[in-house]
Design an enzyme around this catalytic site. Structure first.
Site, PDB file in Angstrom:
ATOM      1  N   CYS A 193       1.020  -1.467   0.251  1.00 55.42           N
ATOM      2  CA  CYS A 193      -0.173   0.272  -0.113  1.00 55.42           C
ATOM      3  C   CYS A 193       1.000   1.116  -0.106  1.00 55.42           C
ATOM      4  CB  CYS A 193      -1.154  -0.394   1.231  1.00 55.42           C
ATOM      5  SG  CYS A 193       0.103  -0.427   2.631  1.00 55.42           S
ATOM      6  N   CYS A 209      -7.796 -54.240  -6.558  1.00 58.05           N
ATOM      7  CA  CYS A 209      -8.870 -53.037  -6.816  1.00 58.05           C
ATOM      8  C   CYS A 209      -9.074 -52.853  -8.553  1.00 58.05           C
ATOM      9  CB  CYS A 209      -8.462 -52.041  -6.394  1.00 58.05           C
ATOM     10  SG  CYS A 209      -7.679 -51.838  -4.784  1.00 58.05           S
ATOM     11  N   CYS A 259     -14.861 -78.645 -11.073  1.00 59.53           N
ATOM     12  CA  CYS A 259     -15.018 -77.798 -12.470  1.00 59.53           C
ATOM     13  C   CYS A 259     -15.064 -76.815 -12.272  1.00 59.53           C
ATOM     14  CB  CYS A 259     -17.161 -78.331 -12.934  1.00 59.53           C
ATOM     15  SG  CYS A 259     -17.656 -77.277 -11.549  1.00 59.53           S
ATOM     16  N   CYS A 283     -37.135 -85.219  -8.286  1.00 54.25           N
ATOM     17  CA  CYS A 283     -36.712 -86.659  -8.621  1.00 54.25           C
ATOM     18  C   CYS A 283     -35.440 -88.019  -8.502  1.00 54.25           C
ATOM     19  CB  CYS A 283     -36.514 -86.734  -9.841  1.00 54.25           C
ATOM     20  SG  CYS A 283     -34.908 -86.112 -11.507  1.00 54.25           S
ATOM     21  N   CYS A 304     -24.519 -76.198   0.555  1.00 53.12           N
ATOM     22  CA  CYS A 304     -24.376 -76.952  -0.514  1.00 53.12           C
ATOM     23  C   CYS A 304     -24.490 -77.100  -1.271  1.00 53.12           C
ATOM     24  CB  CYS A 304     -24.357 -78.600   1.059  1.00 53.12           C
ATOM     25  SG  CYS A 304     -23.619 -79.539  -0.527  1.00 53.12           S
TER      26      CYS A 304
END
Ligand SMILES: [Zn+2]
Ligand SMILES: [Zn+2]
Ligand SMILES: [Zn+2]
Ligand SMILES: [Zn+2]
Ligand SMILES: [Zn+2]
Ligand SMILES: [Zn+2]
Ligand SMILES: [Zn+2]
Length: 541
Positions: A133, A263, A336, A310, A303
């Protein structure tokens, strides 16, 4: 400013532990009888804390004080250093070692003078001109920063206010091109007199910088937000934590816990599963028809050996007909878990990709569903059985303690999740169509061997998890035979130990054998048999 690319990233290190701590951990684990001698010891739990609004300033002060004491600097300089290095104290030491004190300080916007002692430094006379100033001031109305630049207090105050209003978290000196961070005590003092609101906002900035520019602190991702942030120790960014609010999450990406899937893969999977047509996912998730009578089949237990009305037995995972034998080894004579690309040449690519996706998605979903059933249905049943046993067998000290049931059940839940997520990892690792997961050309030859190893572990984990699930689903009559309980306890403890070892092997195989083959390195959280590390509420202690 925070993009200091020389700050090294966290490194994943299995063996970085303090030896003493590891021994303690080993002894504890032995007492619980959960580890085999040749099992690699899980890392010690991460040093993680939950920070609240109230404890935030204490937690921050702890880091500040450490740097202030060790480097003999004032608080705002300690803060400037810490912010510059994203609150990684080890990173500051590393820079001090390599670059020396002067350069490290200068880069963080710190200039130190020998004899400041709070007095204006190097002022030419009792009355000076402010270079902003251009008015004349007595030295009492002027403030000098550590760089030696001085301006009148009014000009400083306006500068501080403007910085705070524009959201700057660090206020620098008004000197032309001067990088020095202003003394926060001066900022607070001058603002408080003239602009109390701005002073409060600046205080909040100082606190928040601890959360926002800090690689070791993250907000708990709970919705609605529980109000806590979690802080982990240096080098523990790849860790899964549990906030005291009960939410477990991956610290690195803030998603729900997803190890042993990295991630990046987990993120792609979530996008893929949400984007895949609803019908595809619905069909995958809900339809299984009996291979003999073709009637729809509903599964109501964990399970995966299912029997149709059947009488036909089938494997829920692949829908294939099997025998009914399910004693000590999953479904007898049936395996599998591997994806077999049958008729590779005949089916076109798109079809093959869908087929491949369904293979992995199915198993991911089935184990996830089993986990839910084992949690929601089997959990309360196990609790009941614990009570029954403890009431009935009170006179038999060896059997009275039924905590083995709870322990084994927890092991089942944990390994079910590992299994489920291991299929997401396998989907991307072994030929997922996304080119974000690419292997080094020079490593392509090693992939099949590592894949075989992984799939063997996975298969063994799978069959043992099914055995454990089946065992834990066995109800006792109103008066259990002591012999039955003794046998089940032995078997459950053995199986819990086996699945834990297998999980550890899968994590190790992924981290040490498979992920190093990728062009873009990925890291997974260390295996924790007891789930994510529990963050403790931070206190002054
Ligand atoms: Zn002025
Ligand atoms: Zn300056
Ligand atoms: Zn929380
Ligand atoms: Zn993650
Ligand atoms: Zn049938
Ligand atoms: Zn089964
Ligand atoms: Zn099957």
């Amino acid at each position: 400013m925070a993009s200091d690319d020389e700050c090294y990233d966290y490194e994943y290190d299995y063996d970085e532990d303090d030896d003493d701590e590891q021994e303690e951990e080993a002894m504890e684990a032995d007492e619980e009888g959960l580890f085999e001698d040749d099992t690699p010891m899980p890392d010690r739990p991460a040093d993680c804390w939950a920070i609240t609004q109230e404890s935030l300033s204490i937690a921050q002060q702890q880091d500040l004080s450490m740097v202030m004491t060790l480097l003999n600097v004032k608080q705002h300089n300690a803060r400037a250093l810490l912010i510059h290095h994203r609150w990684k104290i080890d990173c500051i030491y590393d820079h001090l070692d390599r670059k020396g004190r002067d350069r490290t300080f200068r880069e963080a916007g710190i200039v130190l003078h020998e004899n400041i002692n709070g007095k204006p430094l190097g002022l030419p006379s009792r009355v000076v001109n402010c270079m902003v100033c251009f008015d004349e001031f007595s030295v009492g109305a002027v403030s000098t920063m550590e760089c030696g630049h001085y301006f009148c207090n009014d000009c400083w105050t306006e500068h501080f206010k403007a910085c705070v209003e524009s959201g700057k978290k660090q206020i620098r000196c008004m000197g032309v091109k001067c990088p020095v961070v202003c003394d926060e005590a001066v900022v607070q003092q001058l603002l408080a007199g003239e602009y109390p609101d701005a002073a409060r906002r600046f205080d909040r900035f100082l606190l928040e910088s601890y959360l926002e520019n800090n690689d070791s602190v993250k907000w708990c991702p709970s919705v609605p937000h529980c109000g806590r942030a979690i802080r982990v120790g240096a080098g523990e960014r790849y860790t899964e934590v549990e906030c005291p609010c009960g939410l477990g999450f991956c610290f690195a990406c803030a998603a729900g816990a997803h190890s042993p899937c990295p991630c990046t893969m987990w993120d792609m999977w979530e996008v893929k599963c949400n984007g895949e047509s609803e019908t595809v996912n619905w069909i995958l998730a809900n339809t299984k028809s009996c291979p003999k009578c073709f009637n729809p089949i509903v599964k109501d237990g964990g399970c995966n050996l299912v029997t149709c009305k059947c009488g036909q037995h089938l494997c829920w995972k692949c829908g294939g007909a099997t025998g009914g034998a399910h004693d000590w080894d999953s479904i007898v004579g049936h395996s599998c878990n591997r994806f077999v690309g049958e008729e590779k040449k005949k089916v076109d690519n798109a079809k093959r990709n869908l087929h491949r996706y369904t293979h992995y998605y199915d198993r991911f979903k089935i184990h996830g569903d089993s986990h839910k059933l084992e949690h929601d249905k089997l959990g309360p049943a196990v609790d009941e059985r614990v009570k029954l046993l403890e009431a009935l067998l009170q006179d038999q000290p060896l059997l009275h303690d039924a905590s083995w049931l709870t322990e084994a059940h927890r092991g089942l839940l944990q390994s079910r999740q590992v299994l489920s997520r291991s299929y997401v990892f396998a989907y991307y690792m072994f030929g997922g169509d996304d080119d974000k997961v690419r292997t080094w050309p020079k490593h392509r030859g090693s992939l099949p061997i590592a894949q075989g190893l992984f799939e063997n572990y996975q298969e063994e984990l799978e069959s043992n998890v099914e055995r454990l699930s089946k065992l834990l689903a066995t109800e006792y009559g109103p008066v259990p035979e002591e012999e039955d309980v003794r046998r089940d306890k032995q078997n459950a403890m053995n199986l819990a130990k086996i699945v834990q070892t297998r999980c550890g092997e899968i994590y190790k195989c992924i981290q040490d054998e498979l992920l190093p083959l990728l062009l873009d390195p990925m890291i997974i959280a260390a295996y924790r048999p007891r789930g994510p590390d529990k963050a403790k509420d931070f206190t002054t202690a």
